[in-house]
Design a protein around this motif. Structure first.
Motif, PDB file in Angstrom:
ATOM      1  N   ALA A   1      -2.100  33.434 -19.892  1.00  0.00           N
ATOM      2  CA  ALA A   1      -1.556  33.452 -21.405  1.00  0.00           C
ATOM      3  C   ALA A   1      -1.083  34.938 -21.662  1.00  0.00           C
ATOM      4  N   PHE A   2      -1.819  35.686 -21.711  1.00  0.00           N
ATOM      5  CA  PHE A   2      -1.645  37.161 -21.948  1.00  0.00           C
ATOM      6  C   PHE A   2      -0.286  37.466 -21.242  1.00  0.00           C
ATOM      7  N   GLN A   3      -0.287  37.265 -20.024  1.00  0.00           N
ATOM      8  CA  GLN A   3       0.992  37.690 -19.087  1.00  0.00           C
ATOM      9  C   GLN A   3       1.972  37.156 -19.470  1.00  0.00           C
ATOM     10  N   GLU A   4       2.082  35.734 -19.936  1.00  0.00           N
ATOM     11  CA  GLU A   4       3.102  34.925 -20.260  1.00  0.00           C
ATOM     12  C   GLU A   4       3.663  35.548 -21.562  1.00  0.00           C
ATOM     13  N   ALA A   5       2.704  35.692 -22.598  1.00  0.00           N
ATOM     14  CA  ALA A   5       3.359  36.200 -23.781  1.00  0.00           C
ATOM     15  C   ALA A   5       3.783  37.512 -23.664  1.00  0.00           C
ATOM     16  N   SER A   6       3.251  38.597 -22.990  1.00  0.00           N
ATOM     17  CA  SER A   6       4.112  39.818 -22.727  1.00  0.00           C
ATOM     18  C   SER A   6       5.357  39.633 -21.947  1.00  0.00           C
ATOM     19  N   ASN A   7       5.394  38.748 -21.122  1.00  0.00           N
ATOM     20  CA  ASN A   7       6.832  38.428 -20.433  1.00  0.00           C
ATOM     21  C   ASN A   7       7.688  38.013 -21.570  1.00  0.00           C
ATOM     22  N   PHE A   8       7.475  37.051 -22.395  1.00  0.00           N
ATOM     23  CA  PHE A   8       8.290  36.643 -23.445  1.00  0.00           C
ATOM     24  C   PHE A   8       8.848  37.409 -24.392  1.00  0.00           C
ATOM     25  N   LEU A   9       7.906  38.400 -24.864  1.00  0.00           N
ATOM     26  CA  LEU A   9       8.583  39.549 -25.725  1.00  0.00           C
ATOM     27  C   LEU A   9       9.151  40.536 -25.151  1.00  0.00           C
ATOM     28  N   ASN A  10       8.875  40.785 -23.656  1.00  0.00           N
ATOM     29  CA  ASN A  10       9.781  41.859 -23.094  1.00  0.00           C
ATOM     30  C   ASN A  10      11.025  41.439 -22.815  1.00  0.00           C
ATOM     31  N   SER A  11      11.241  40.254 -22.470  1.00  0.00           N
ATOM     32  CA  SER A  11      12.573  39.967 -22.280  1.00  0.00           C
ATOM     33  C   SER A  11      13.463  39.510 -23.420  1.00  0.00           C
ATOM     34  N   ARG A  12      12.897  39.772 -24.863  1.00  0.00           N
ATOM     35  CA  ARG A  12      13.519  39.420 -25.817  1.00  0.00           C
ATOM     36  C   ARG A  12      13.730  40.753 -26.919  1.00  0.00           C
ATOM     37  N   LEU A  13      12.675  41.643 -26.636  1.00  0.00           N
ATOM     38  CA  LEU A  13      12.698  42.883 -27.454  1.00  0.00           C
ATOM     39  C   LEU A  13      13.106  44.034 -26.786  1.00  0.00           C
ATOM     40  N   ARG A  14      13.142  44.322 -25.543  1.00  0.00           N
ATOM     41  CA  ARG A  14      13.633  45.301 -24.919  1.00  0.00           C
ATOM     42  C   ARG A  14      15.101  45.777 -25.229  1.00  0.00           C
TER      43      ARG A  14
ATOM     44  N   ARG B   1      15.987  46.797 -28.322  1.00  0.00           N
ATOM     45  CA  ARG B   1      16.060  46.577 -29.548  1.00  0.00           C
ATOM     46  C   ARG B   1      14.979  47.078 -30.443  1.00  0.00           C
ATOM     47  N   THR B   2      15.408  47.527 -31.910  1.00  0.00           N
ATOM     48  CA  THR B   2      14.230  48.071 -32.865  1.00  0.00           C
ATOM     49  C   THR B   2      13.373  46.886 -33.113  1.00  0.00           C
ATOM     50  N   LEU B   3      12.379  47.135 -33.807  1.00  0.00           N
ATOM     51  CA  LEU B   3      11.552  46.238 -34.095  1.00  0.00           C
ATOM     52  C   LEU B   3      11.997  45.121 -35.022  1.00  0.00           C
ATOM     53  N   ASN B   4      12.606  45.749 -36.104  1.00  0.00           N
ATOM     54  CA  ASN B   4      13.321  45.010 -37.076  1.00  0.00           C
ATOM     55  C   ASN B   4      14.353  44.205 -36.802  1.00  0.00           C
ATOM     56  N   GLU B   5      15.176  44.614 -35.741  1.00  0.00           N
ATOM     57  CA  GLU B   5      16.245  43.700 -35.196  1.00  0.00           C
ATOM     58  C   GLU B   5      15.687  42.403 -34.455  1.00  0.00           C
ATOM     59  N   ALA B   6      14.331  42.649 -34.148  1.00  0.00           N
ATOM     60  CA  ALA B   6      14.023  41.690 -32.826  1.00  0.00           C
ATOM     61  C   ALA B   6      13.190  40.751 -33.654  1.00  0.00           C
ATOM     62  N   LYS B   7      12.198  41.158 -34.896  1.00  0.00           N
ATOM     63  CA  LYS B   7      10.712  40.392 -35.231  1.00  0.00           C
ATOM     64  C   LYS B   7      11.447  38.989 -35.829  1.00  0.00           C
ATOM     65  N   ASP B   8      12.517  38.859 -36.739  1.00  0.00           N
ATOM     66  CA  ASP B   8      12.958  37.692 -37.481  1.00  0.00           C
ATOM     67  C   ASP B   8      13.525  36.646 -36.061  1.00  0.00           C
ATOM     68  N   GLU B   9      14.288  37.313 -35.379  1.00  0.00           N
ATOM     69  CA  GLU B   9      14.854  36.528 -34.319  1.00  0.00           C
ATOM     70  C   GLU B   9      13.792  35.840 -33.406  1.00  0.00           C
ATOM     71  N   VAL B  10      12.963  36.625 -33.015  1.00  0.00           N
ATOM     72  CA  VAL B  10      11.876  36.289 -32.205  1.00  0.00           C
ATOM     73  C   VAL B  10      10.974  35.234 -32.644  1.00  0.00           C
TER      74      VAL B  10
ATOM     75  N   ALA C   1      12.041  32.861 -35.226  1.00  0.00           N
ATOM     76  CA  ALA C   1      12.858  31.820 -35.032  1.00  0.00           C
ATOM     77  C   ALA C   1      13.101  31.089 -33.786  1.00  0.00           C
ATOM     78  N   GLU C   2      13.198  31.981 -32.792  1.00  0.00           N
ATOM     79  CA  GLU C   2      13.201  31.354 -31.485  1.00  0.00           C
ATOM     80  C   GLU C   2      11.686  30.984 -30.761  1.00  0.00           C
ATOM     81  N   LEU C   3      10.940  31.475 -31.504  1.00  0.00           N
ATOM     82  CA  LEU C   3       9.438  31.048 -30.823  1.00  0.00           C
ATOM     83  C   LEU C   3       9.236  29.224 -31.314  1.00  0.00           C
ATOM     84  N   GLU C   4       9.960  28.907 -32.283  1.00  0.00           N
ATOM     85  CA  GLU C   4      10.135  27.578 -32.526  1.00  0.00           C
ATOM     86  C   GLU C   4      10.547  26.539 -31.450  1.00  0.00           C
ATOM     87  N   THR C   5      11.560  26.959 -30.970  1.00  0.00           N
ATOM     88  CA  THR C   5      12.199  26.305 -29.763  1.00  0.00           C
ATOM     89  C   THR C   5      11.354  26.603 -28.446  1.00  0.00           C
ATOM     90  N   ALA C   6      10.879  27.939 -28.381  1.00  0.00           N
ATOM     91  CA  ALA C   6      10.478  28.213 -27.154  1.00  0.00           C
ATOM     92  C   ALA C   6       8.915  27.659 -26.823  1.00  0.00           C
TER      93      ALA C   6
END
Length: 354
Positions: A183-196, A198-207, A209-214
């Motif tokens: 679960a730790f690895q899965e969570a890290s992979n999920f964020l690395n694919s979406r945050l890399r 980008r600034t934290l501000n650019e990514a937080k709201d999008e992630v 929102a996407e988390l609901e569908t993911a």
């Protein structure tokens, strides 16, 4: 109160007698916090009669440099007078070797995280300087390079975020029961694919929102870890940026008279204005050294009549990360506090460099 031609005079516009008496009045006030009378100045070794000193003090009051707080014959410096004293008369010392060692030892404690170091720097200043300390966390301008979640002992986990500018943020999190290594690895992979990148501000709201569908693709515990990890990180713009205040009790200790207690109450109200305080400290980011704000020079402290001494902390490449300072009554011991703020900011910058 009147001022010469509607402005406060410069130091060169005062004659030698006026400069000497003005300097003695301010030094006595900063030492005692009480209005200073002509007899006090005459007992200090000045070869002038109390009447002559009184006349000069009256002239300084008319110029807007001194004021009479009530009906007593004593005078105190105005905010304009304190500014003139700080700019023209103040002799700033250096931080003693023992204090240097104590500051460095506390900031470089083994295993201290970025957030803990900022809080510790604030505690150091509030203890040594005798006022309340304020620290603002940096604006994160660089993109994210890597994200990782690490299991710790007990019910704790560590969220690690590496930025493209080389800085690293570590945040402690509560570890949900039943959290597996996968679960730790899965969570890290999920964020690395979406945050890399980008600034934290650019990514937080999008992630978020996407988390609901993911959520359907992510393990439930991994999804919760992502949500908790996003909540744990700060360092963004506006409300997301942290303002750390330490040592508010020192402000009460410094209050003696009834009117001082009212001033401290107004100061506590000022400290609640997080956005304005962060804005004030962000002004310090443009400076190369210590900046001093006295009373009415800033709208934020015009009513409480407080002073702020602040300095930026920066990397070895002169990149400003944030600011740290001390806030207190205008009768702060400027000669002692200024070098303490400056040195703590420089050590904090070195620590951020690793």
């Amino acid at each position: 109160m009147t001022q010469l031609f509607g402005r406060t005079p410069g130091l060169t516009e005062l004659d030698a007698r006026a400069r000497d008496i003005f300097k003695r009045v301010v030094e006595a006030y900063l030492e005692t916090g009480e209005p200073v009378g002509s007899r006090t100045i005459s007992r200090g070794g000045l070869q002038l009669s109390p009447a002559s000193i009184r006349n000069t003090m009256q002239d300084l009051a008319q110029l807007g440099l001194l004021d009479a707080p009530h009906s007593s014959a004593g005078r105190i410096p105005t905010h304009a007078g304190l500014r003139m004293f700080v700019d023209g008369f103040l002799e700033v010392g250096d931080v003693g070797q023992e204090e240097r060692q104590a500051i460095e030892a506390r900031l470089f404690s083994r295993g201290r995280s970025f957030e803990e170091a900022l809080a510790e720097a604030g505690s150091i200043l509030s203890g040594l300087a005798g006022g309340a300390s304020i620290v603002v966390t940096p604006v994160r301008e660089g993109g994210v390079k890597h994200v990782e979640f690490v299991a710790l002992g007990g019910d704790q986990a560590l969220a690690v975020m590496v930025f493209e500018d080389g800085t690293v943020e570590n945040r402690l999190m509560k570890r949900a029961a039943g959290m597996t290594p996968s679960a730790f690895q899965e969570a890290s992979n999920f964020l690395n694919s979406r945050l890399r990148g980008r600034t934290l501000n650019e990514a937080k709201d999008e992630v978020r929102a996407e988390l609901e569908t993911a959520r359907r693709q992510l393990d439930e515990t991994a999804a919760r870890l992502v949500e908790d990890g996003l909540a744990a990180w700060g360092g963004g713009e506006g409300d997301a940026r942290a303002l750390i205040v330490r040592g508010q009790a020192n402000l009460l200790d410094a209050a003696g008279a009834r009117e001082d207690l009212e001033r401290v109450r107004m100061l506590f109200d000022d400290l609640e204005q997080k956005g304005q305080l962060i804005g004030l400290l962000d002004d310090v980011r443009e400076a190369q050294g210590v900046r001093i704000f006295i009373g009415a020079e800033t709208r934020l402290f015009s009513l409480s009549g407080s002073s702020v001494i602040a300095a930026p902390y920066m990397t070895g490449q002169r990149k400003v990360l944030g600011a740290i300072g001390v806030i207190g009554p205008t009768r702060l011991n400027y000669a002692r506090v200024i070098p303490l703020v400056d040195y703590t900011a420089r050590v904090l910058g070195r620590m951020m460099d690793g």
